[in-house]
Design a protein around this motif. Structure first.
Motif, PDB file in Angstrom:
ATOM      1  N   SER A 144      -9.726 -10.590 -11.681  1.00  0.00           N
ATOM      2  CA  SER A 144     -10.472 -10.743 -10.441  1.00  0.00           C
ATOM      3  C   SER A 144     -11.622  -9.745 -10.416  1.00  0.00           C
ATOM      4  CB  SER A 144      -9.568 -10.484  -9.237  1.00  0.00           C
ATOM      5  OG  SER A 144      -8.504 -11.397  -9.188  1.00  0.00           O
ATOM      6  N   CYS A 145     -12.679 -10.120  -9.736  1.00  0.00           N
ATOM      7  CA  CYS A 145     -13.842  -9.254  -9.582  1.00  0.00           C
ATOM      8  C   CYS A 145     -14.270  -9.331  -8.124  1.00  0.00           C
ATOM      9  CB  CYS A 145     -14.959  -9.713 -10.502  1.00  0.00           C
ATOM     10  SG  CYS A 145     -16.540  -8.854 -10.251  1.00  0.00           S
ATOM     11  N   ALA A 146     -14.090  -8.246  -7.425  1.00  0.00           N
ATOM     12  CA  ALA A 146     -14.421  -8.197  -6.015  1.00  0.00           C
ATOM     13  C   ALA A 146     -15.739  -7.449  -5.820  1.00  0.00           C
ATOM     14  CB  ALA A 146     -13.306  -7.497  -5.240  1.00  0.00           C
ATOM     15  N   ALA A 147     -16.613  -8.037  -5.023  1.00  0.00           N
ATOM     16  CA  ALA A 147     -17.912  -7.427  -4.760  1.00  0.00           C
ATOM     17  C   ALA A 147     -17.890  -6.698  -3.420  1.00  0.00           C
ATOM     18  CB  ALA A 147     -18.997  -8.489  -4.744  1.00  0.00           C
TER      19      ALA A 147
ATOM     20  N   GLN B   2     -21.478  -3.266  -5.704  1.00  0.00           N
ATOM     21  CA  GLN B   2     -20.433  -2.726  -6.570  1.00  0.00           C
ATOM     22  C   GLN B   2     -19.443  -3.827  -6.898  1.00  0.00           C
ATOM     23  OE1 GLN B   2     -18.886   0.704  -4.480  1.00  0.00           O
ATOM     24  NE2 GLN B   2     -20.307   2.047  -5.539  1.00  0.00           N
ATOM     25  N   LEU B   3     -19.095  -3.910  -8.168  1.00  0.00           N
ATOM     26  CA  LEU B   3     -18.146  -4.913  -8.642  1.00  0.00           C
ATOM     27  C   LEU B   3     -16.912  -4.200  -9.168  1.00  0.00           C
ATOM     28  CD1 LEU B   3     -20.639  -7.162 -10.653  1.00  0.00           C
ATOM     29  CD2 LEU B   3     -19.892  -7.456  -8.291  1.00  0.00           C
ATOM     30  N   VAL B   4     -15.745  -4.614  -8.719  1.00  0.00           N
ATOM     31  CA  VAL B   4     -14.503  -3.969  -9.126  1.00  0.00           C
ATOM     32  C   VAL B   4     -13.577  -5.011  -9.731  1.00  0.00           C
ATOM     33  CG1 VAL B   4     -12.503  -2.637  -8.396  1.00  0.00           C
ATOM     34  CG2 VAL B   4     -14.741  -2.243  -7.316  1.00  0.00           C
ATOM     35  N   GLU B   5     -13.275  -4.847 -11.019  1.00  0.00           N
ATOM     36  CA  GLU B   5     -12.379  -5.774 -11.707  1.00  0.00           C
ATOM     37  C   GLU B   5     -10.930  -5.315 -11.577  1.00  0.00           C
ATOM     38  OE1 GLU B   5     -15.983  -5.401 -14.685  1.00  0.00           O
ATOM     39  OE2 GLU B   5     -14.771  -4.068 -13.434  1.00  0.00           O
ATOM     40  N   SER B   6     -10.036  -6.275 -11.652  1.00  0.00           N
ATOM     41  CA  SER B   6      -8.607  -5.989 -11.693  1.00  0.00           C
ATOM     42  C   SER B   6      -7.914  -7.123 -12.428  1.00  0.00           C
ATOM     43  CB  SER B   6      -8.039  -5.837 -10.278  1.00  0.00           C
ATOM     44  OG  SER B   6      -8.232  -7.028  -9.538  1.00  0.00           O
ATOM     45  N   GLY B   7      -6.658  -6.867 -12.822  1.00  0.00           N
ATOM     46  CA  GLY B   7      -5.862  -7.919 -13.439  1.00  0.00           C
ATOM     47  C   GLY B   7      -5.692  -7.807 -14.930  1.00  0.00           C
ATOM     48  N   GLY B   8      -6.334  -6.837 -15.555  1.00  0.00           N
ATOM     49  CA  GLY B   8      -6.145  -6.677 -16.993  1.00  0.00           C
ATOM     50  C   GLY B   8      -4.768  -6.132 -17.303  1.00  0.00           C
ATOM     51  N   GLY B   9      -4.455  -6.093 -18.589  1.00  0.00           N
ATOM     52  CA  GLY B   9      -3.156  -5.566 -18.998  1.00  0.00           C
ATOM     53  C   GLY B   9      -2.782  -5.998 -20.384  1.00  0.00           C
ATOM     54  N   LEU B  10      -1.517  -5.839 -20.697  1.00  0.00           N
ATOM     55  CA  LEU B  10      -0.973  -6.188 -22.003  1.00  0.00           C
ATOM     56  C   LEU B  10      -0.179  -7.481 -21.883  1.00  0.00           C
ATOM     57  CD1 LEU B  10      -0.228  -5.497 -24.966  1.00  0.00           C
ATOM     58  CD2 LEU B  10       1.697  -4.190 -24.036  1.00  0.00           C
TER      59      LEU B  10
ATOM     60  N   GLU C 100     -14.833 -14.947  -0.017  1.00  0.00           N
ATOM     61  CA  GLU C 100     -14.049 -13.761  -0.286  1.00  0.00           C
ATOM     62  C   GLU C 100     -14.794 -12.777  -1.178  1.00  0.00           C
ATOM     63  OE1 GLU C 100     -11.114 -12.967   1.038  1.00  0.00           O
ATOM     64  OE2 GLU C 100     -11.130 -14.838   2.195  1.00  0.00           O
ATOM     65  N   ASN C 101     -16.036 -13.097  -1.545  1.00  0.00           N
ATOM     66  CA  ASN C 101     -16.837 -12.230  -2.413  1.00  0.00           C
ATOM     67  C   ASN C 101     -16.110 -11.897  -3.706  1.00  0.00           C
ATOM     68  OD1 ASN C 101     -18.880 -12.030  -0.429  1.00  0.00           O
ATOM     69  ND2 ASN C 101     -17.671 -10.462   0.611  1.00  0.00           N
ATOM     70  N   THR C 102     -15.460 -12.898  -4.282  1.00  0.00           N
ATOM     71  CA  THR C 102     -14.625 -12.654  -5.453  1.00  0.00           C
ATOM     72  C   THR C 102     -14.861 -13.725  -6.516  1.00  0.00           C
ATOM     73  OG1 THR C 102     -12.939 -11.649  -4.039  1.00  0.00           O
ATOM     74  CG2 THR C 102     -12.266 -12.276  -6.262  1.00  0.00           C
ATOM     75  N   VAL C 103     -14.839 -13.276  -7.757  1.00  0.00           N
ATOM     76  CA  VAL C 103     -14.920 -14.176  -8.898  1.00  0.00           C
ATOM     77  C   VAL C 103     -13.659 -13.976  -9.733  1.00  0.00           C
ATOM     78  CG1 VAL C 103     -16.191 -14.713 -11.007  1.00  0.00           C
ATOM     79  CG2 VAL C 103     -17.424 -14.119  -8.946  1.00  0.00           C
ATOM     80  N   TYR C 104     -13.180 -15.067 -10.313  1.00  0.00           N
ATOM     81  CA  TYR C 104     -11.939 -15.021 -11.071  1.00  0.00           C
ATOM     82  C   TYR C 104     -12.167 -15.496 -12.509  1.00  0.00           C
ATOM     83  CZ  TYR C 104     -10.077 -14.941  -6.329  1.00  0.00           C
ATOM     84  OH  TYR C 104      -9.823 -14.621  -5.019  1.00  0.00           O
TER      85      TYR C 104
END
Length: 121
Positions: free
Chosen positions: A21-24, A3-11, A76-80
């Motif tokens: 960020s994308c955490a696995a 499962q991949l969970v993105e965060s950090g989007g916005g206006l 950290e199992n994360t892609v940026y």
């Protein structure tokens, strides 16, 4: 199933920056190539940047060269995705992906749910 969970989007205003960020969910992320795609309204999903399992950046769309940087931290199992000098045309839903590259083609095995990036002029 990874499962991949993105965060950090916005206006953000044009010229500004965002970091996605994308955490696995599993430590096997380190065995995959990773890519960020984006899809704007009425347009097809397109690959923006891609990084190999060992950190080599293997693809940059011409439209983001010099502005977007992909990196990964396998521990950290994360892609940026660092996005600078954002433009209104960068507005899209951004998707994280994990897959394999064979014969130069990137086959996605896992998708994130997407995160909205909106750049105002």
């Amino acid at each position: 199933q990874v499962q991949l969970v993105e965060s950090g989007g916005g206006l953000v205003q044009a010229g500004g920056s965002l970091r996605l960020s994308c955490a696995a969910s599993e430590p096997t992320l380190g065995t995959y190539a990773m890519g960020w795609f984006r899809q704007a309204p009425g347009r097809e999903r397109e690959l923006v940047v891609r990084i190999s399992w060992n950190g080599e950046v293997t693809y940059h769309a011409d439209s983001v060269k010099g502005r977007f940087t992909i990196s990964r931290d396998n521990a950290e199992n994360t892609v940026y995705l660092e996005m600078n000098s954002l433009k209104p045309e960068d507005t899209a839903v951004y998707y994280c992906s994990a897959g394999i590259v064979r014969g130069g083609l990137y086959k996605v095995n896992h998708w994130g749910q997407g995160t909205q990036v909106t750049v105002s002029s």
